[in-house]
Scaffold this motif. Structure first.
Motif, mmCIF file in Angstrom:
data_model
loop_
_atom_site.group_PDB
_atom_site.id
_atom_site.type_symbol
_atom_site.label_atom_id
_atom_site.label_comp_id
_atom_site.label_asym_id
_atom_site.label_seq_id
_atom_site.Cartn_x
_atom_site.Cartn_y
_atom_site.Cartn_z
ATOM 1 N N ASP A 211 0.830 -1.203 0.000
ATOM 2 C CA ASP A 211 0.000 0.000 0.000
ATOM 3 C C ASP A 211 0.869 1.258 0.000
ATOM 4 N N ASN A 212 2.123 1.118 0.450
ATOM 5 C CA ASN A 212 3.029 2.259 0.530
ATOM 6 C C ASN A 212 4.329 2.078 -0.249
ATOM 7 N N ILE A 213 4.632 0.838 -0.617
ATOM 8 C CA ILE A 213 5.901 0.530 -1.293
ATOM 9 C C ILE A 213 5.604 -0.313 -2.526
ATOM 10 N N PRO A 214 6.153 0.042 -3.693
ATOM 11 C CA PRO A 214 5.934 -0.786 -4.880
ATOM 12 C C PRO A 214 6.448 -2.213 -4.676
ATOM 13 N N ALA A 215 5.734 -3.174 -5.209
ATOM 14 C CA ALA A 215 6.148 -4.579 -5.111
ATOM 15 C C ALA A 215 7.519 -4.772 -5.755
ATOM 16 N N GLU A 216 8.323 -5.623 -5.147
ATOM 17 C CA GLU A 216 9.652 -5.999 -5.650
ATOM 18 C C GLU A 216 10.515 -4.778 -6.004
ATOM 19 N N SER A 217 10.548 -3.818 -5.090
ATOM 20 C CA SER A 217 11.305 -2.587 -5.346
ATOM 21 C C SER A 217 12.465 -2.363 -4.378
ATOM 22 N N LEU A 218 12.580 -3.171 -3.335
ATOM 23 C CA LEU A 218 13.564 -2.918 -2.276
ATOM 24 C C LEU A 218 14.812 -3.779 -2.434
ATOM 25 N N ASP A 219 15.956 -3.163 -2.138
ATOM 26 C CA ASP A 219 17.211 -3.913 -2.081
ATOM 27 C C ASP A 219 17.386 -4.592 -0.734
ATOM 28 N N LEU A 220 16.922 -3.907 0.329
ATOM 29 C CA LEU A 220 17.157 -4.394 1.687
ATOM 30 C C LEU A 220 15.945 -4.140 2.579
ATOM 31 N N VAL A 221 15.779 -5.003 3.557
ATOM 32 C CA VAL A 221 14.841 -4.772 4.652
ATOM 33 C C VAL A 221 15.605 -5.013 5.944
ATOM 34 N N SER A 222 15.593 -4.055 6.841
ATOM 35 C CA SER A 222 16.217 -4.251 8.141
ATOM 36 C C SER A 222 15.135 -4.578 9.164
ATOM 37 N N ALA A 223 15.347 -5.672 9.876
ATOM 38 C CA ALA A 223 14.410 -6.122 10.913
ATOM 39 C C ALA A 223 15.219 -6.289 12.192
ATOM 40 N N ILE A 224 15.374 -5.208 12.915
ATOM 41 C CA ILE A 224 16.267 -5.174 14.066
ATOM 42 C C ILE A 224 15.446 -5.005 15.340
ATOM 43 N N PHE A 225 15.407 -6.048 16.139
ATOM 44 C CA PHE A 225 14.638 -6.074 17.380
ATOM 45 C C PHE A 225 13.185 -5.669 17.141
ATOM 46 N N VAL A 226 12.578 -6.278 16.127
ATOM 47 C CA VAL A 226 11.166 -6.014 15.854
ATOM 48 C C VAL A 226 10.330 -7.289 15.888
ATOM 49 N N PHE A 227 10.827 -8.386 15.319
ATOM 50 C CA PHE A 227 10.037 -9.618 15.320
ATOM 51 C C PHE A 227 9.789 -10.142 16.730
ATOM 52 N N SER A 228 10.683 -9.849 17.657
ATOM 53 C CA SER A 228 10.494 -10.302 19.038
ATOM 54 C C SER A 228 9.253 -9.679 19.673
ATOM 55 N N ALA A 229 8.771 -8.568 19.125
ATOM 56 C CA ALA A 229 7.587 -7.904 19.666
ATOM 57 C C ALA A 229 6.295 -8.419 19.048
ATOM 58 N N ILE A 230 6.419 -9.382 18.127
ATOM 59 C CA ILE A 230 5.271 -9.908 17.393
ATOM 60 C C ILE A 230 4.906 -11.295 17.931
ATOM 61 N N PRO A 231 3.619 -11.587 18.136
ATOM 62 C CA PRO A 231 3.235 -12.946 18.514
ATOM 63 C C PRO A 231 3.678 -13.947 17.454
ATOM 64 N N PRO A 232 4.243 -15.083 17.835
ATOM 65 C CA PRO A 232 4.797 -16.037 16.861
ATOM 66 C C PRO A 232 3.828 -16.497 15.785
ATOM 67 N N GLU A 233 2.547 -16.594 16.108
ATOM 68 C CA GLU A 233 1.585 -17.053 15.114
ATOM 69 C C GLU A 233 1.390 -16.041 13.979
ATOM 70 N N LYS A 234 1.922 -14.823 14.153
ATOM 71 C CA LYS A 234 1.807 -13.798 13.120
ATOM 72 C C LYS A 234 3.102 -13.616 12.321
ATOM 73 N N PHE A 235 4.124 -14.402 12.649
ATOM 74 C CA PHE A 235 5.394 -14.284 11.931
ATOM 75 C C PHE A 235 5.235 -14.534 10.436
ATOM 76 N N ALA A 236 4.474 -15.566 10.083
ATOM 77 C CA ALA A 236 4.374 -15.971 8.679
ATOM 78 C C ALA A 236 3.837 -14.838 7.809
ATOM 79 N N PHE A 237 2.769 -14.172 8.253
ATOM 80 C CA PHE A 237 2.206 -13.065 7.473
ATOM 81 C C PHE A 237 3.223 -11.946 7.329
#
Length: 283
Positions: free
Chosen positions: A154-180
């Motif tokens: 909705d905010n970023i064109p599909a297949e447009s990024l070189d990198l995604v940084s995920a630094i101390f963020v997934f730990s704040a997400i319930p595990p059952e929502k990791f896949a999405f």
């Protein structure tokens, strides 16, 4: 689940220290005992409430702490060479869980060839990013997004990024929502693009403190803080399997060991982080 003692240790600079084998063995034994004895169950009502109100609780966190809680992350270029500036080269990156910009602004200053999308599910945090004196829409776009339910496209064109940084963020997400969340990231990365990941590792001292409290465990390796925010602790096997299940290729996956010292209390604290690089296949 992969045992920490089976993972090779690194010591690339003075800031990162590795435990000797005897110390590591002692730490793992203590961790297993504490976690094994932590059998008190949090009622299902509260577990569901904490998970449902994750965004609200983080928004309240930023209302209390504003920009004063986290330090700027000047170490990311050292840890992830993909972020380092190379003359004549431009890259587009997304920072998920950007908070108040502790990664974004040091990265923009240190790499003039970088454009960063920055998102967080806390509107208050995103507003603070936009209010920062270094925020420049020609080099950064910040927006509110719940990675676990809102589409990044909705905010970023599909297949447009070189990198995604995920630094101390997934730990704040319930595990059952990791896949999405991982699928969401996959859609905006270019083929060959990569996720740069760092988060809390299994048996980190913070996990031991949660277990010692005996009333913070929501489920295996998932805990709740006093303020209602959550923290998940990753084994390398768990981390790798989740990203590979959504189509990523694992390029690097390791534990980072760091011994920190509380000089006032004269205590040494063993920190364990999971650090990885996952690539979207070229074809």
């Amino acid at each position: 689940m992969q045992d920490v003692t089976d993972v090779p240790k690194r010591n690339r600079d003075a800031a990162r220290l590795k435990m000797d084998d005897e110390r590591l063995e002692s730490h793992v034994k203590r961790a297993q005992e504490l976690i094994g004895n932590d059998t008190k169950e949090v009622p299902a009502f509260w577990i569901n409430k904490y998970k449902k109100e994750a965004a609200k609780n983080w928004d309240m966190f930023y209302r209390r702490n504003t920009t004063k809680f986290f330090k700027d992350r000047h170490w990311t270029n050292r840890e992830f060479e993909d972020l380092a500036y190379q003359e004549g080269q431009s890259k587009v990156c997304l920072e998920v869980g950007c908070g108040v910009g502790n990664f974004v602004f040091p990265a923009l200053i240190e790499n003039p060839g970088l454009f960063i999308y920055a998102c967080d599910f806390s509107k208050r945090a995103v507003d603070m990013v936009k209010d920062n004196e270094h925020y420049d829409e020609s080099r950064c776009k910040a927006f509110v997004c719940d990675l676990t339910q809102d589409s990044l496209t909705d905010n970023i064109p599909a297949e447009s990024l070189d990198l995604v940084s995920a630094i101390f963020v997934f730990s704040a997400i319930p595990p059952e929502k990791f896949a999405f969340a991982i699928q969401n990231i996959f859609k905006v990365l270019k083929p060959g693009g990569a996720v740069l990941f760092r988060d809390y590792g299994l048996y980190d001292e913070a996990q031991l403190k949660f277990s010692a409290a005996s009333d913070k465990k929501l489920e295996s390796n998932l805990y709740v803080r006093q303020d209602g925010t959550m923290s998940y602790f990753f084994s390398l096997e768990d981390l790798q399997s989740r990203f590979e299940a959504e189509g990523f290729k694992t390029l690097k996956n390791e534990y980072i060991y760091r011994e920190t010292t509380n000089r006032r209390l004269e205590l040494n604290v063993d920190r364990i982080f999971a650090q990885a690089k996952f690539q979207k296949p070229l074809a």
